[in-house]
Design an enzyme around this catalytic site. Structure first.
Site, PDB file in Angstrom:
ATOM      1  N   TYR A 116     -25.610 -14.322 -42.546  1.00  0.00           N
ATOM      2  CA  TYR A 116     -26.813 -15.121 -42.820  1.00  0.00           C
ATOM      3  C   TYR A 116     -28.017 -14.664 -42.012  1.00  0.00           C
ATOM      4  O   TYR A 116     -27.901 -14.347 -40.834  1.00  0.00           O
ATOM      5  CB  TYR A 116     -26.548 -16.592 -42.488  1.00  0.00           C
TER       6      TYR A 116
ATOM      7  N   LYS B 159      -9.241 -33.088 -17.905  1.00  0.00           N
ATOM      8  CA  LYS B 159     -10.193 -33.733 -18.821  1.00  0.00           C
ATOM      9  C   LYS B 159     -10.462 -32.819 -20.017  1.00  0.00           C
ATOM     10  O   LYS B 159     -10.124 -31.621 -19.974  1.00  0.00           O
ATOM     11  CB  LYS B 159     -11.503 -34.012 -18.069  1.00  0.00           C
TER      12      LYS B 159
HETATM   13  C1  LIG Z   1     -14.596 -31.141 -13.918  1.00  0.00           C
HETATM   14  C2  LIG Z   1     -14.649 -31.589 -12.523  1.00  0.00           C
HETATM   15  C3  LIG Z   1     -13.984 -30.865 -11.523  1.00  0.00           C
HETATM   16  C4  LIG Z   1     -13.325 -29.514 -11.759  1.00  0.00           C
HETATM   17  O1  LIG Z   1     -14.325 -28.521 -11.759  1.00  0.00           O
HETATM   18  P1  LIG Z   1     -13.953 -26.956 -11.947  1.00  0.00           P
HETATM   19  O2  LIG Z   1     -15.234 -26.259 -11.679  1.00  0.00           O
HETATM   20  O3  LIG Z   1     -13.492 -26.801 -13.356  1.00  0.00           O
HETATM   21  O4  LIG Z   1     -12.902 -26.655 -10.952  1.00  0.00           O
HETATM   22  C5  LIG Z   1     -13.953 -31.405 -10.242  1.00  0.00           C
HETATM   23  N1  LIG Z   1     -14.570 -32.571  -9.976  1.00  0.00           N
HETATM   24  C6  LIG Z   1     -15.251 -33.283 -10.906  1.00  0.00           C
HETATM   25  C7  LIG Z   1     -15.908 -34.556 -10.529  1.00  0.00           C
HETATM   26  C8  LIG Z   1     -15.323 -32.807 -12.207  1.00  0.00           C
HETATM   27  O5  LIG Z   1     -16.026 -33.486 -13.125  1.00  0.00           O
END
Ligand SMILES: *Cc1c(COP(=O)(O)O)cnc(C)c1O
Length: 398
Positions: free
Chosen positions: A269, A39
């Site tokens: 800044y 994702k």
């Molecule tokens: C993003 C996500 C993961 C992966 O989590 P990590 O901590 O990056 O391993 C697993 N399950 C769900 C539902 C997620 O949203």
């Protein structure tokens, strides 16, 4: 003087590191399967690049938040199983079903998913999600029997096929916390209730990266791992190296200016920083528009084999590094590594400097920074020169 004409800024992505990380995690959780979370553009690494590398490293599944992200992987020709779990009323369940994308279902989605399946005359593959304590998505334990009844009914009508039951952990990155035990207890209870409704799915999945690496009792049939795939540690007290993983992203640019300044000089800044002695400053041409957090202070960079620290506020396009001496060797054009690569700087250090974590640092790298895919294990073809063929996304097959 000879010029190296690389990109002015780059997030250099190493698919070999992703393959290594997936192999490492897969061997650790075996016989459980591995779903690689790709994702958010593969946590900033490029979703398609990350997906191919993860599959080559042995991932069985890919995971995305949105159906649109899963569809983009299909459009890129990726045929591996994909699960998408975060939906809205505008989500195209029909497109997901048509493209063989499995759907996480926490409650209301069950009806539009079944409707889409009916209109397509093809069953939707669903994974029911139970909220065991995170308080985000997922069905409450109170509403669980009702969701199971509805799902069983749709399954009998041939509209859905229940492939999995899953939940998501809240504090697995702090292995000593008892809430993970409570979540696992509730998850097992939810599985029992499902069994009472004659729902016994093939894929029970719970563990994210920290649980995959610290809680064998959370592995079940599959783990869903994201941050570890990219070679980032989910634990505050363990580095990537401690875990046997390799960072897959190196963020780098070159020094845009160097100058000597007197004591008392203010920097950037708000003049939040003033130099207490004469020094040389280097200008780094990346800022918050590139994903460098504006609030980061005293964050590390690596120039000519040494670590230096940022001073003053990060601006939109640039920030300043104190070279800590007047008589510096650093000059315009020198490579600056912000994290990753040979620098030994972890994205987590930038997270600490900015009051956030490595997840956010790698995921927020902006679109102005090209992702340069350089496979460190690619063997050069005869006559094509050096190893590590570089490719910009969109060029070549992947
Ligand atoms: C993003 C996500 C993961 C992966 O989590 P990590 O901590 O990056 O391993 C697993 N399950 C769900 C539902 C997620 O949203």
């Amino acid at each position: 003087m000879e010029q190296t004409l690389g990109p002015e800024r780059a997030a250099v992505i190493d698919p070999a590191a992703i393959r290594h990380n997936v192999r490492t995690i897969a061997s650790y959780v075996h016989p459980a399967k591995v779903m690689a979370a790709v994702k958010a553009e593969g946590y900033g690494h490029g979703a398609v690049t990350a997906a191919h590398a993860a599959l080559e490293g042995g991932a069985d599944w890919l995971g995305t938040a949105h159906v649109s992200e899963a569809l983009a992987l299909r459009a890129a020709g990726i045929q591996a199983p994909i699960l998408a779990w975060l939906h809205t009323r505008a989500t195209s369940f029909a497109d997901a079903i048509a493209e063989h994308i499995d759907l996480g279902v926490s409650g209301w989605e069950i009806h539009p998913v079944a409707e889409a399946a009916e209109s397509l005359q093809r069953p939707a593959r669903v994974h029911l999600k139970i909220d065991t304590g995170l308080g985000r998505n997922g069905c409450t334990i109170e509403d669980w029997p009702e969701l199971l009844r509805t799902a069983a009914e749709y399954q009998e009508r041939g509209l859905i096929s229940i492939e999995g039951i899953f939940t998501h952990l809240a504090v697995a990155d702090e292995p000593d916390r008892r809430e993970t035990d409570e979540q696992l207890d509730l998850y097992r209870r939810a599985l029992e209730v499902a069994q009472e409704h004659r729902i016994v799915p093939d894929l029970r999945h719970v563990a994210n990266t920290p649980a995959a690496l610290s809680r064998p009792d959370a592995h079940f049939d599959m783990v869903r791992v994201g941050v570890g795939v990219y070679g980032q540690s989910p634990f505050a007290d363990r580095t990537t190296e401690d875990l046997g993983l390799r960072p897959a992203m190196e963020l780098r640019t070159t020094v845009a200016n160097v100058k000597r300044v007197p004591a008392g000089q203010g920097v950037s800044y708000g003049l939040t920083h003033r130099l207490d002695q004469p020094t040389a400053l280097a200008l780094v041409p990346m800022g918050y528009a590139d994903g460098i957090p504006r609030v980061a202070v005293h964050a590390p960079v690596w120039i000519r084999g040494r670590r230096y620290q940022s001073v003053g506020r990060v601006a939109m396009d640039q920030f300043v590094v104190d070279l800590a001496e007047l008589d510096t060797e650093v000059s315009v054009g020198d490579e600056v590594v912000i994290f990753g690569g040979d620098s030994g700087i972890e994205a987590a250090e930038w997270g600490a400097a900015a009051g956030t974590n490595n997840y956010e640092i790698i995921t927020r790298i902006g679109e102005r920074v090209p992702r340069l895919v350089v496979d460190s294990e690619l063997t050069p073809l005869p006559g094509t020169g050096s190893a590590g063929d570089a490719q910009l996304p969109g060029q070549g097959p992947r």
